[in-house]
Design an enzyme around this catalytic site. Structure first.
Site, PDB file in Angstrom:
ATOM      1  N   GLU A   1      58.769  73.970  22.667  1.00 37.29           N
ATOM      2  CA  GLU A   1      58.326  72.593  22.346  1.00 37.29           C
ATOM      3  C   GLU A   1      58.304  71.911  23.829  1.00 37.29           C
ATOM      4  O   GLU A   1      57.554  71.083  24.167  1.00 37.29           O
ATOM      5  CB  GLU A   1      58.939  71.851  21.278  1.00 37.29           C
ATOM      6  CG  GLU A   1      58.767  70.494  21.279  1.00 37.29           C
ATOM      7  CD  GLU A   1      60.036  69.509  21.479  1.00 37.29           C
ATOM      8  OE1 GLU A   1      60.395  68.986  22.408  1.00 37.29           O
ATOM      9  OE2 GLU A   1      61.073  69.647  20.624  1.00 37.29           O
TER      10      GLU A   1
ATOM     11  N   GLU B   1      63.063  74.964  31.428  1.00 33.76           N
ATOM     12  CA  GLU B   1      63.313  74.168  30.164  1.00 33.76           C
ATOM     13  C   GLU B   1      64.369  75.077  29.292  1.00 33.76           C
ATOM     14  O   GLU B   1      64.877  74.197  28.673  1.00 33.76           O
ATOM     15  CB  GLU B   1      61.854  74.199  29.338  1.00 33.76           C
ATOM     16  CG  GLU B   1      60.942  73.227  30.101  1.00 33.76           C
ATOM     17  CD  GLU B   1      61.661  71.925  30.513  1.00 33.76           C
ATOM     18  OE1 GLU B   1      62.073  71.270  29.639  1.00 33.76           O
ATOM     19  OE2 GLU B   1      61.131  71.126  31.591  1.00 33.76           O
TER      20      GLU B   1
HETATM   21 ZN   LIG Z   1      64.722  68.628  23.523  1.00 36.98          ZN
END
Ligand SMILES: [Zn+2]
Length: 1071
Positions: free
Chosen positions: A174, A249
């Site tokens: 995401e 990330e």
């Molecule tokens: Zn997050």
């Protein structure tokens, strides 16, 4: 010794859908991290599940208005405190616009031309919308196209993404898909959109079983730009080819120099470490995993920091190619744009794909139900789906049992003295199998059994005896009111509808059904009237809770050593990793670390930046959004009226000046406000009073508001009573406000003691979960009086006050009670009063006679309000608030007005730019913190830097100190500057519902912000130049040179910092 006990049971099927709760998803970035002190615009005074005490958080409201005085508002923030309020949650009633929509539709042959077939269509009266479900023939993608006259347009694409381990794949993905795509090949198109669009909503969420990408805007061109960037991101992200995005990330080893220690870094890794440091989060997750040991809900889609490093890039890529396919997507469009254009845009993407097997593989499996509480698992036949009426009953039941302080289950648990605060969220229904959970925290070990027994015996009693008629009426009215009002605050209405529709659609059920409630609601009311409430509610309590064998009981014990132990275990495993590496490996890792950092710190090339579509300055209105205001006078009291269409609801604020209050009484104000609403009068118990409020109004709240005023030493400090009611109930509203203010008695020692321990529990929670807010308040308290007041009512000082107060209530209740009375006496007077009302013209005029009556009943004061001497600040000096945590919150601030700086609108553009570039890149992207941002309170002049869930401490302070140089050396082209300006206007013009507009106008009035000033600031924003940035670089040097630092941090990191920079921080232990 404290422990939490929670009982959960899962009933078999979906309840009435409502907003998601924060426990169940992770979002791309925390809006609370963007504007740390933002306050929910939701107006739900009696909301059990609010994470922050509305009373204390309101005192921090000034900061939000500080950031955006042009639209000075509490409601403009993109904050998300929508977790489960029962009523507005049930609800998408009428879109509150005056005209019924002229809905255009897509002819079948046009849909076919774009590759779609119409599956079904309906006009949905509840939201005055025409909704059409399309299917994309080639891929099977489903599209809900909802048309109405709401200008706040919403798009969302949702994929079913059930994980089968706790490596956090869905969550990392995401984050990662928004880091560059085929058409938009830059580092973070998402950030470009944050900087330079007029979005009213922009974020992404990971749920336990789905991932959701929503955007919203009122500007059509802007809206389609956002849609295109999001579609390209989810289908063609660069992250599946670029290992470094996954590292950044997700997780990676960091080694700056072969001789140093290896550490783990990664945005999600750190975000989840923060999540795993909060007891309430741990409890929620433990309960969910215990209830669902066998299906996807038994693992953590967010990622367990201990497991995240097991995730490989191959697994990550496979997950994307498997699930991010149109056949596995549900797409939502909503608003007043052209429905044909929606299909055209989608076809450009969807036509590139063929059918896939993803929808089958992503099916969410049900947890087989337990046949007995906890241990034994047996096969259990699946029931037929619940009908809407049963779902609605469960929604009402939840509100009846837990929705207000007067609700029996909540009241009995809190009054039992067995614990400090309620845990467990009541009915949670956004997943395939809904749950009910309830419990207490702060329970002593020998009482654990008693809590379990009390919950069960109370539920049994409720099933046997039913609810009071007044309580049922109050719940019915409260829920119906919010259905009519449909006030989603700053959250787009279309998005709240989407999330509700998705909650069934994602499981292959009817997406229209969750949008309709009128019929089942009427049927339920009729049935309740006919058969009585007991016949309606008792069987449901018995079937779904009492006799439900699928139940777990969870005990949580605090372990003061756990954080340190986890730290040590992590260090140990990293040492092992290092020991296994050869010299070459280490050199290679240091090189890779360097390479990643270089990539992160290298700006995108201008041509890549230009690929992200943006509006031009010509698309931006030159004038500020005007809110009508008429300043009048009733009985000698100032009355502000805002004539706006509100669907027959009157919104009123009654404001009292707090300046005459003695300084030592200030910390008592939040509890004073709570007592007004939860203590009762001579004639009415507090339960009766709450039921009356529920039956007659849409809610009443009372809270303090404090802010600096620019150019004035003296702060603006008020108590605001806020209420709303249907036009026909305005007299009741003012009577009840009067009753609350004047008749409530401060005599119930036991209840007051509960308030104190609940507040204490909430403050402790805030310290762990919102340490940045605590640090910000602390710095403000060192820099100005308004900040000091707010900190007294919502910071570490407040927590200390509560700790002492707990004893004082036992030893000197008479003294406490008379202090509360003293607050009332010095507040309530006609002289210090101001009234603010928002409604249409007719209702404003009709309300005047009730206002007049209300004012007649107020004591007329002796003389003009005399300001008490408030001259308090916390001692200056850097401070570290030490708590058991694995992540830090780091702040530094100074007052830049002290340097002679004169406010200019360019400051808004510049501080937003600093947050979105310098701090985002250094504190988040390369520093590994979940958030880094700055905040300029234009009222006080305090400029502050803050970080959120930050693995660093001194390093982050160094980044802050580098801001001046960053600005002075900044080069930016015309496009970048325009984007920065447009993004700032997007904040200033943020979308507001009518009540929020009237409220913002009130705050501007209180803070002396005139329309001329708003115009001037807007002109200054629009004409911001690079020169302004460079000049501001000099101004902000004051934070580096004279600023004060406050960190909320772990003992290990504070020790290390104090060794490194000879006792830089004064240490304060808080938990
Ligand atoms: Zn997050």
């Amino acid at each position: 010794m404290e422990a939490s006990v929670v009982l959960r049971s899962s009933n078999k099927l979906l309840l009435f859908p409502r907003y998601y709760s924060p426990r169940n998803f992770f979002r791309l970035f925390s809006s609370s991290s963007k504007s740390p002190r933002s306050l929910s615009s939701s107006f739900t005074p009696r909301n059990l599940h609010r994470p922050i005490n509305p009373l204390t958080s309101c005192s921090l409201l000034r900061r939000r208005s500080g950031f955006l005085p042009l639209s000075a508002t509490s409601s403009s923030s993109s904050s998300f405190h929508f977790n489960k309020h029962h009523f507005s949650s049930l609800s998408p009633h009428a879109i509150a616009t005056q005209y019924s929509p002229d809905v255009s539709s897509v002819p079948d042959e046009v849909a076919a031309k774009y590759g779609f077939e119409k599956v079904s269509e309906e006009f949905i009266g509840e939201c005055k919308s025409k909704a059409v479900l399309f299917k994309h023939k080639q891929t099977g993608a489903e599209v809900m196209s909802v048309s109405n006259d709401d200008e706040n347009k919403v798009f969302g694409i949702v994929f079913r993404t059930p994980p089968n381990d706790s490596t956090g794949i869905p969550h990392i993905l995401e984050h990662s898909v928004l880091c560059g795509s085929r058409k938009y090949p830059l580092k973070e198109p998402f950030v470009e959109l944050l900087k330079g669009s007029l979005h009213t909503f922009l974020n992404a969420f990971t749920y336990p079983d789905r991932t959701c990408y929503p955007v919203a805007s009122t500007n059509t061109k802007d809206f389609y730009n956002l849609v295109d960037v999001y579609l390209d991101a989810v289908f063609f992200p660069k992250c599946v080819e670029d290992y470094r995005t996954f590292q950044q990330e997700g997780w990676h080893f960091e080694l700056n120099n072969p001789s140093e220690e290896i550490s783990y870094k990664g945005v999600v890794f750190n975000e989840m470490k923060g999540v795993y440091s909060q007891p309430d989060n741990i409890l929620g997750r433990t309960a969910q995993q215990a209830l669902f040991p066998d299906n996807t809900y038994g693992v953590d889609s967010g990622g367990d920091p201990k497991v995240i490093p097991e995730l490989t890039f191959e697994q990550f890529k496979d997950f994307h190619s498997k699930y991010y396919h149109p056949g596995n997507a549900r797409i939502w469009f909503y608003g007043d744009d052209d429905p044909t254009e929606r299909l055209r845009i989608l076809s450009e993407y969807l036509d590139m794909f063929d059918a896939s097997s993803a929808p089958k593989e992503s099916k969410i499996e049900r947890q087989t139900l337990f046949s007995e509480p906890v241990r034994i698992v047996e096969k259990y036949p699946a029931d037929k789906p619940l009908d809407l009426e049963t779902e609605l009953i469960l929604g009402f039941l939840d509100h009846l049992m837990l929705g207000t302080p007067a609700s029996p289950l909540r009241k009995i648990l809190l009054e039992s003295g067995l614990g400090d605060a309620i845990v467990g969220g009541g009915v949670e229904d956004e997943l395939l199998q809904p749950q009910f959970s309830i419990g207490l925290k702060g329970v002593s070990e020998e009482d654990i059994q008693k809590v379990e027994e009390l919950v069960m015996s109370t539920l049994k009693k409720l099933a046997e005896e039913g609810f009071e008629a007044d309580a049922v009426e109050a719940s019915m009215n409260t829920i119906e009111f919010s259905l009519r009002e449909n006030n989603t605050g700053s959250f787009p209405r279309g998005l709240s509808l989407m999330l509700r529709s998705i909650s069934k659609w994602i499981y292959d059920m009817d997406p229209f059904e969750p949008l309709k409630y009128e019929k089942p609601l009427m049927a339920l009311k009729a049935r309740t009237a006919e058969e009585g409430s007991k016949a309606v509610f008792s069987p449901v309590i018995e079937k779904f809770i009492l006799n439900n064998p699928h139940r777990v009981t969870i005990e949580m014990q605090p372990d003061p050593e756990k954080a340190s132990r986890d730290e040590a275990a992590e260090r140990e495993s990293l040492e092992k990793v290092k020991a296994r590496m050869t010299e070459e490996d280490l050199a290679e890792l240091a090189r890779a670390t360097q390479e990643l950092r270089l990539k992160q710190e290298t700006p995108d090339p201008p041509e890549a930046l230009r690929s992200v579509p943006s509006l031009s300055l010509l698309d931006i209105p030159k004038e500020p959004i005007l809110v009508p205001i008429e300043v009048g006078d009733i009985n000698g009291v100032k009355v502000l009226k805002h004539e706006l269409f509100t669907n027959d609801v009157l919104y009123a604020e009654i404001v009292f000046n707090m300046r005459s209050l003695k300084q030592e009484l200030l910390p008592l104000v939040p509890l004073f406000c709570q007592s007004l609403l939860e203590m009762g009068t001579e004639d009415l118990t507090f339960v009766q009073l709450n039921q009356l409020i529920g039956r007659k109004t849409g809610g009443i709240s009372v809270y303090p508001f404090t802010s600096s005023v620019r150019g004035r030493e003296d702060p603006c400090s008020h108590i605001i009573a806020r209420g709303k009611a249907m036009a026909g109930r305005v007299e009741d509203l003012f009577n009840l406000v009067n009753c609350v203010l004047q008749e409530v008695q401060f005599t119930d020692q036991q209840r007051f003691k509960q308030f104190v321990s609940q507040s204490k529990a909430r403050m402790e929670n805030r310290l762990r979960g919102s340490g940045h807010g605590i640090a910000a308040a602390r710095m403000d308290a060192k820099l100005n009086v308004a900040g000091w007041i707010s900190e007294q009512m919502g910071g570490v000082s407040y927590l200390e006050f509560l700790q002492a107060l707990e004893e004082r209530v036992d030893q000197d209740w008479a003294g406490v009670s008379s202090s509360l009375e003293e607050i009332r006496t010095s507040l309530l007077s006609k002289n210090g009063c101001l009234i603010n009302m928002t409604a249409d013209g007719k209702n404003l005029t009709n309300s005047e006679k009730y206002v007049s009556k209300f004012l007649d009943l107020l004591p007329s004061s002796k003389s003009s309000v005399e300001a008490a001497a408030w001259n308090a600040r916390l001692s200056p000096g850097n401070e570290a608030i030490v708590i058991p945590t694995q992540v830090n919150y780091v702040g530094k601030a100074a007052n830049i007005y002290d340097t002679g700086y004169q406010l200019n609108g360019s400051a808004y553009v510049i501080s937003k730019h600093i947050s979105n570039t310098w701090l985002w890149d250094r504190v988040r992207v390369s520093g590994g913190a979940y958030g880094g941002f700055c905040d300029f309170d234009t009222h006080s002049g305090v400029f502050s830097f803050l970080s959120y869930r930050d693995p660093n401490l001194l390093k982050t302070l160094d980044v802050y100190d580098g801001t001046g140089a960053f600005l002075r050396e900044l080069e930016m082209d015309h496009d970048t500057l325009s984007k920065a300006i447009i993004g700032t206007i997007g904040d200033v013009d943020s979308y507001q519902l009518p009540d929020a507009k009237g409220y913002s106008s009130l705050l501007r009035y209180l803070l002396g912000i005139t329309e001329e000033e708003r115009k001037k600031r807007r002109e200054e924003i629009l004409s911001t130049s690079l020169k302004d940035f460079k000049e501001f670089g000099e101004v902000i040097q004051a934070v580096k040179d004279k600023g004060v630092s406050v960190a909320v941090a772990s003992p290990e990191d504070v020790d290390a910092a104090n060794k490194d920079r000879s006792n830089y921080f004064n240490v304060k232990r808080a938990l």
